[in-house]
Design a protein around this motif. Sequence first.
Motif, short mmCIF file in Angstrom:
data_model
loop_
_atom_site.label_atom_id
_atom_site.label_comp_id
_atom_site.label_asym_id
_atom_site.label_seq_id
_atom_site.Cartn_x
_atom_site.Cartn_y
_atom_site.Cartn_z
N VAL A 138 1.87 -10.37 -4.05
CA VAL A 138 2.82 -10.05 -5.13
C VAL A 138 2.16 -10.26 -6.50
N TRP A 140 2.52 -10.52 -10.93
CA TRP A 140 3.39 -11.33 -11.79
C TRP A 140 4.41 -10.51 -12.56
N LYS A 164 1.99 -14.04 -0.37
CA LYS A 164 1.21 -14.77 -1.40
C LYS A 164 1.80 -14.39 -2.76
N SER A 166 2.10 -14.67 -7.02
CA SER A 166 1.07 -14.61 -8.06
C SER A 166 0.91 -15.95 -8.77
N GLU A 167 -0.33 -16.35 -8.94
CA GLU A 167 -0.62 -17.58 -9.69
C GLU A 167 -0.31 -17.41 -11.17
N TYR A 212 -0.33 -4.93 -0.53
CA TYR A 212 -0.77 -5.57 -1.78
C TYR A 212 -0.24 -4.80 -2.97
N THR A 213 0.33 -5.49 -3.95
CA THR A 213 0.70 -4.87 -5.22
C THR A 213 -0.07 -5.58 -6.33
N GLY A 214 -0.78 -4.83 -7.14
CA GLY A 214 -1.54 -5.44 -8.23
C GLY A 214 -2.51 -4.42 -8.81
N SER A 215 -3.53 -4.94 -9.47
CA SER A 215 -4.43 -4.03 -10.20
C SER A 215 -5.34 -3.25 -9.26
N GLU A 236 -0.50 -0.90 -3.58
CA GLU A 236 0.37 -0.41 -4.66
C GLU A 236 -0.31 -0.82 -5.96
N LEU A 237 -1.03 0.11 -6.57
CA LEU A 237 -1.92 -0.24 -7.67
C LEU A 237 -1.40 0.27 -9.01
N GLY A 238 -2.27 0.28 -10.00
CA GLY A 238 -1.83 0.65 -11.35
C GLY A 238 -2.57 1.86 -11.86
N CYS A 270 4.29 -1.26 -14.02
CA CYS A 270 3.21 -0.43 -13.47
C CYS A 270 3.43 1.04 -13.74
N GLU A 364 -5.75 0.78 -18.27
CA GLU A 364 -4.28 0.76 -18.20
C GLU A 364 -3.81 -0.19 -19.29
P1 NAD Z 1 -1.96 -10.48 -10.29
O1 NAD Z 1 -3.10 -10.97 -11.11
O2 NAD Z 1 -0.72 -11.28 -10.21
O3 NAD Z 1 -2.53 -10.20 -8.85
C1 NAD Z 1 -1.77 -9.67 -7.79
C2 NAD Z 1 -2.01 -10.47 -6.54
O4 NAD Z 1 -3.40 -10.42 -6.22
C3 NAD Z 1 -1.64 -11.93 -6.68
O5 NAD Z 1 -0.93 -12.30 -5.53
C4 NAD Z 1 -2.98 -12.63 -6.76
O6 NAD Z 1 -2.93 -13.91 -6.20
C5 NAD Z 1 -3.88 -11.73 -5.97
N1 NAD Z 1 -5.30 -11.76 -6.36
C6 NAD Z 1 -5.81 -11.83 -7.62
N2 NAD Z 1 -7.17 -11.79 -7.56
C7 NAD Z 1 -7.52 -11.69 -6.26
C8 NAD Z 1 -8.75 -11.59 -5.54
N3 NAD Z 1 -9.92 -11.58 -6.17
N4 NAD Z 1 -8.70 -11.48 -4.18
C9 NAD Z 1 -7.52 -11.47 -3.53
N5 NAD Z 1 -6.32 -11.55 -4.17
C10 NAD Z 1 -6.33 -11.66 -5.49
O7 NAD Z 1 -1.47 -9.09 -10.78
P2 NAD Z 1 -2.19 -8.03 -11.58
O8 NAD Z 1 -3.22 -7.45 -10.70
O9 NAD Z 1 -2.58 -8.49 -12.94
O10 NAD Z 1 -0.91 -7.06 -11.75
C11 NAD Z 1 -0.86 -6.09 -12.66
C12 NAD Z 1 -1.33 -4.79 -12.05
O11 NAD Z 1 -0.50 -4.47 -10.95
C13 NAD Z 1 -1.25 -3.61 -12.98
O12 NAD Z 1 -2.40 -2.84 -12.82
C14 NAD Z 1 -0.03 -2.87 -12.48
O13 NAD Z 1 -0.07 -1.48 -12.75
C15 NAD Z 1 -0.11 -3.13 -11.03
N6 NAD Z 1 1.22 -3.01 -10.42
C16 NAD Z 1 1.41 -2.02 -9.54
C17 NAD Z 1 2.67 -1.85 -8.99
C18 NAD Z 1 2.96 -0.76 -8.01
O14 NAD Z 1 4.03 -0.79 -7.40
N7 NAD Z 1 2.07 0.20 -7.82
C19 NAD Z 1 3.71 -2.72 -9.34
C20 NAD Z 1 3.44 -3.73 -10.24
C21 NAD Z 1 2.18 -3.88 -10.78
#
Ligand code: NAD
Length: 487
Positions: A138, A140, A164, A166-167, A212-215, A236-238, A270, A364
Motif C-alpha cells: 500500500v 501513502w 504491507k 506504507s512507512e 503492489y500500488t506505488g511508484s 498499480e503504478l503512476g 495517482c 510525475e
Molecule cells: P510508497 O513510498 O508509500 O511505496 C509504496 C509501497 O512500496 C509501500 O508499501 C512501501 O513500503 C513499499 N516500498 C518502498 N520502497 C520499496 C522497495 N525498494 N522495495 C519494496 N517495497 C518498497 O509510495 P509511493 O511509491 O511514493 O507512492 C506514490 C506513487 O504511487 C505515485 O507514483 C502514484 O502515482 C502511485 N500510485 C498509483 C496508484 C494506482 O492505483 N495506480 C494509486 C496510488 C498511487
Amino acid sequence: MTDNDVITQDNTQMHTGRTMSIINTVEEMQAQFTRMQALSRSQPMNDWYERETQLDNLELLLSDNQEQISKSISEDFGYRSQSETQFAELFPSFTGISHAKKHGKKWMKPQRMPISALYRPAHNEIQPQPLGLVGIMVPWNYPLFLAIGPMIDAIAAGNRIMIKMSEAAPKFAETFAKLVAHYFSPDMVSVVLGEVEIAEEFSKLPFDHLLYTGSTAVGKKIMAAAAPNLTPVTLELGGKSPVIVLEGANLEAAVNRVMMGKTLNAGQTCIAPDYVLIQRKHHDEFIRLAREWMDKHYPDIENNPDYSRIINGSQFKRVQGYIDSLQGQGVYPLTDISSNTETRLMPPVVVVEPTSGSDVMKNEIFAPVLPLMHYETLNDAISFVNARPRPLALYVFGDNNSDIDRVRSNTVSGGLCINEVILHVVQHDLPFGGVGHSGTGAYHGKAGFERLSHMKPVFVQTKLNGMNFLLPPYGGFFKKAMGMFLK
Ligand code: NAD
C-alpha cells in the motif's frame, strides 16, 4: 463504543498462539507467511458465506472507526481534509464492499462455457478458485482505499491476505493494523509494519499473487523480487496523466473538472491530471478561470479546512524544487498565498510551456502544479501523448464526437474519462489499472475477483465419448476424419 475502546479490545491475544495480526520483524513475517500459506492449502475458502462474513467484518471495521481513521491519516499528512477522506477513501471503500457482497456469490459459481460440436455431449466450464495467500503493498497517498480496495477483491475471491502498509504514513498504518487485529482473525488477514527494508523482504515472499500500488520506479523492483518465485504481480503504478482540451471545448467546464482533480488531496492522486494540452489562444482564459475557481472553491486557502497538505518534507522539497527551477519562466500562482515549508501548504500553480527537459515534464508531478502545454492540431496533441510512456489515465474535454473518437482510438492509457477526471476509479463495474509503465493488470469488481482467482478451465466428459473412435491402431475412420479436418 468509542474509537479507543475498539483498539483496547484488540483480540490479537486470542490468536497469538497460532498466527499474528501485527508484524514488525522479518522473522515474524516469514513465520506468519508459512502459517497462512499452509492454512490456505488446508482450508481453502470455497464457501461464499465465509467470504461474505469477512466482507461484513471489513465494513464494520470502517463504519465503527471512521473518525479515528480520518484523524490518523490527517496526522500523517500534517493535515488532510476529513471531507476528502470521506469522499475519496471511505465512500469508494463502502461502495466497493457493497458491490462485492451483491455480486460475489454469482462471480464464484462455475460458469458453463461454449463447446465445439466436435466434442459434444461433453461440456466446458470455468471454475473460479481462491489463489491462496495474496500479498498487498500500500502507498501513502490514499492509504485506506488502496488497502481496502485490493482487500475487497482478495476476500471476494476467497484468499487470505498479508498487507504491507506504507512507512510514509506510519500513524495510519499503526491504526489500521490494530483495527485489522480487532476485526479479523490473523488466520485471515495480517498487517506488516516497518520501513523499506521489511518491504523489500515482503516483496520476496512467494505469495500466490502480489498486488503492489506505488511508484513506477519501485514497481520495477517489486517485479524483479517476485520473478524468482514466479509470483504473479499486479502493479498499480503512476506516471503522467494528460488532459486534452479539444478545440471548441467549454473551457469553464474543463477548468472546473481539471482543477477539482488537481486540488483533491493537494494533487497527490495517482490519476490526478498531470498536465494539460491546450491551444495557445485559450491559455490566458484557462488561467483566469482557474484563479476564479480557486477563489470560489478554496477561499482563504491557508485556513481552509478542505485543502490538504503535502505528505512530508522530502515530497514538499521535491515539488518546490520543480517550481523554483522554473521561476521567471511562466509560473502563475492561482492564489495570493505562497507555499509554506513549515506547514507544507502548497497552493496550486500553473506553469506555461515548460520544456520537455524540465523536472515538471520529466517526472510525475504528484502535487498541485499544472503545466499547460500548447498544441496546434489534434494530431500534434495525440503525438505528444504517444511519444511518452503509456499514461495511467487520459482525460479529454470537448463536444466534438469525431475529435473525441480520434483521441479514444489513437491513444492507449490505463483508463479514459471523457469530460471528467478521476471518476473511472470508483466505477466498480469497470476494471482499474495501468498499461506499460503505468501498470500491469487491473482490479476492482469482477475484474479484481478474476485477477485474484484461478479461473480454472474444466472439461467434463460424458459416457458417450466420441474420442474412443479415434484410438490406435488408426484405421479407415480415423483417416476419413482427419481428411475432413486437415486441409
Ligand atoms: P510508497 O513510498 O508509500 O511505496 C509504496 C509501497 O512500496 C509501500 O508499501 C512501501 O513500503 C513499499 N516500498 C518502498 N520502497 C520499496 C522497495 N525498494 N522495495 C519494496 N517495497 C518498497 O509510495 P509511493 O511509491 O511514493 O507512492 C506514490 C506513487 O504511487 C505515485 O507514483 C502514484 O502515482 C502511485 N500510485 C498509483 C496508484 C494506482 O492505483 N495506480 C494509486 C496510488 C498511487
